[in-house]
Enzyme design. Structure first.
Site, short mmCIF file in Angstrom:
data_model
loop_
_atom_site.label_atom_id
_atom_site.label_comp_id
_atom_site.label_asym_id
_atom_site.label_seq_id
_atom_site.Cartn_x
_atom_site.Cartn_y
_atom_site.Cartn_z
N ARG A 281 0.88 -1.19 -0.13
CA ARG A 281 -0.04 -0.07 0.01
C ARG A 281 0.96 1.06 -0.07
O ARG A 281 1.96 1.22 0.58
CB ARG A 281 -0.74 0.01 1.06
N LYS B 38 -2.36 -1.54 7.80
CA LYS B 38 -3.97 -1.58 7.89
C LYS B 38 -4.33 -2.96 8.73
O LYS B 38 -3.84 -3.82 8.79
CB LYS B 38 -4.64 -1.76 6.53
N ARG C 111 -1.12 -2.03 -6.63
CA ARG C 111 -1.27 -2.88 -5.67
C ARG C 111 -2.25 -3.97 -6.34
O ARG C 111 -1.90 -5.31 -6.41
CB ARG C 111 -1.87 -2.56 -4.48
N HIS D 140 -3.59 -8.74 3.91
CA HIS D 140 -5.02 -8.75 3.95
C HIS D 140 -5.48 -9.46 5.43
O HIS D 140 -4.96 -10.31 5.83
CB HIS D 140 -5.73 -9.82 2.99
N TYR E 2 -10.00 -10.40 -6.14
CA TYR E 2 -9.26 -10.23 -7.50
C TYR E 2 -9.51 -11.25 -8.38
O TYR E 2 -9.26 -10.86 -9.52
CB TYR E 2 -7.55 -10.48 -7.18
#
Length: 314
Positions: free
Chosen positions: A144, A169, A246, A277, A286
């Site tokens: 990121r 995150k 990304r 994630h 994705y």
């Protein structure tokens, strides 16, 4: 069960195995498939989709027509990998408020063009190298942008070629190994940075001309200028973003696994961990976000189903 009904059953099973509930599609698509069968259509066409939506609309709906078309688009994108004459209805055919933004997938030439633009159009050698290296790192690692800006010099393990991504995150910290080529480019940037800015204000790896950590707003604006002047994504429905680097990394990784015949479902948890994630279902997204990936998954699923059917050739 008709051939299209079998295709629909396989499509729903595939998408649900990838973490999608598809409750609405599971309710809407059997009616569409029945419509196709009744009109002798062997696969999805744009005209058949519009006719079905028109026939099943009551006139008092506000969003159901658009949701019907969204379900048809997903099924059609799957069928493209099986039936070459399938037509995928384009976005905007039935007006609706888009729930998510289609990611822009950069080609290798796109990324090279933006990096070349950074080196050639930015006057300051340090600033040019900063953006050239930053964009290369994002493309090569799937980080990121906030994670890359937050990198400190002490977060890089030069011996083992690993980045420490601290409290990103969801508050997660992880290790991100890099290819030796990426490490070499980082080392070249670090040498130039230390020569030009030997006394920075903080310990950040990437530094601005004011000797401070990079600012996201400035990085985003500069990247937008580089992309626009390089002519990348000029015809795309939505302008390419930093975060799409990304998306591109994830999609290219999955495409490589599919083309190499790897067990993608077994490998996705490792990609999920690498990307930071919270759970693998975020990585499964994705597979449906990129039509080429969904087509590859469909072909593999179709091959597996064909092999399992009675009378299939060994």
């Amino acid at each position: 069960m008709s051939a299209l009904e079998q295709d629909l059953a396989q499509y729903l099973q595939l998408r649900r195995s990838l973490g999608h509930e598809l409750a609405e599609a599971g309710w809407l698509l059997p009616s569409f498939v029945a419509y196709l069968d009744a009109h002798g259509s062997p696969t999805v066409t744009i005209s058949a989709a519009l006719a079905w939506i028109h026939e099943t609309s009551t006139g008092s709906e506000t969003t159901l027509a658009a949701r019907r078309m969204m379900s048809v688009r997903g099924f059609a994108r799957y069928l493209v990998g099986i039936h070459a004459d399938t037509e995928v209805p384009p976005l905007g055919l039935v007006p609706h408020r888009q729930r998510w933004r289609q990611p822009f997938i950069y080609s290798a030439a796109d990324i090279d063009a933006v990096m070349v633009r950074a080196r050639s159009s930015i006057a300051s050698p340090l600033r040019a190298a900063t953006y050239d290296t930053l964009i290369g790192l994002l493309a090569a690692s799937g980080l990121r942008i906030g994670e890359a800006i937050k990198l400190d010099r002490s977060d890089i393990d030069w011996t083992h070629g690993v980045l420490l991504i601290r409290e990103s995150k969801f508050g997660k910290t992880r290790l991100v190994p890099l290819h030796e080529t990426s490490m070499r480019f980082l080392a070249e940037y670090a040498a130039l940075r230390d020569d030009v800015q030997p006394h920075p204000e903080d310990g950040s790896f990437f530094v601005s001309l004011t000797r401070h950590r990079l600012c996201y707003a400035v990085v985003s604006q500069t990247f937008r200028q580089l992309v626009d002047t390089a002519g990348v994504g000029a015809a795309a429905p939505a302008a390419p973003r930093l975060h799409d680097l990304r998306h591109t990394f994830a999609v290219r990784t999955l495409l490589g696994w599919y083309r190499a015949g790897e067990d993608v479902q077994a490998k996705i948890p490792s990609l999920s961990t690498y990307l930071g994630h919270r759970e693998p279902s975020s990585t499964y997204w994705y597979l449906s976000a990129a039509p080429e990936l969904l087509a590859l998954a469909a072909r593999r699923q179709h091959t597996a189903w064909s092999a399992a059917r009675p009378g299939a050739q060994p």
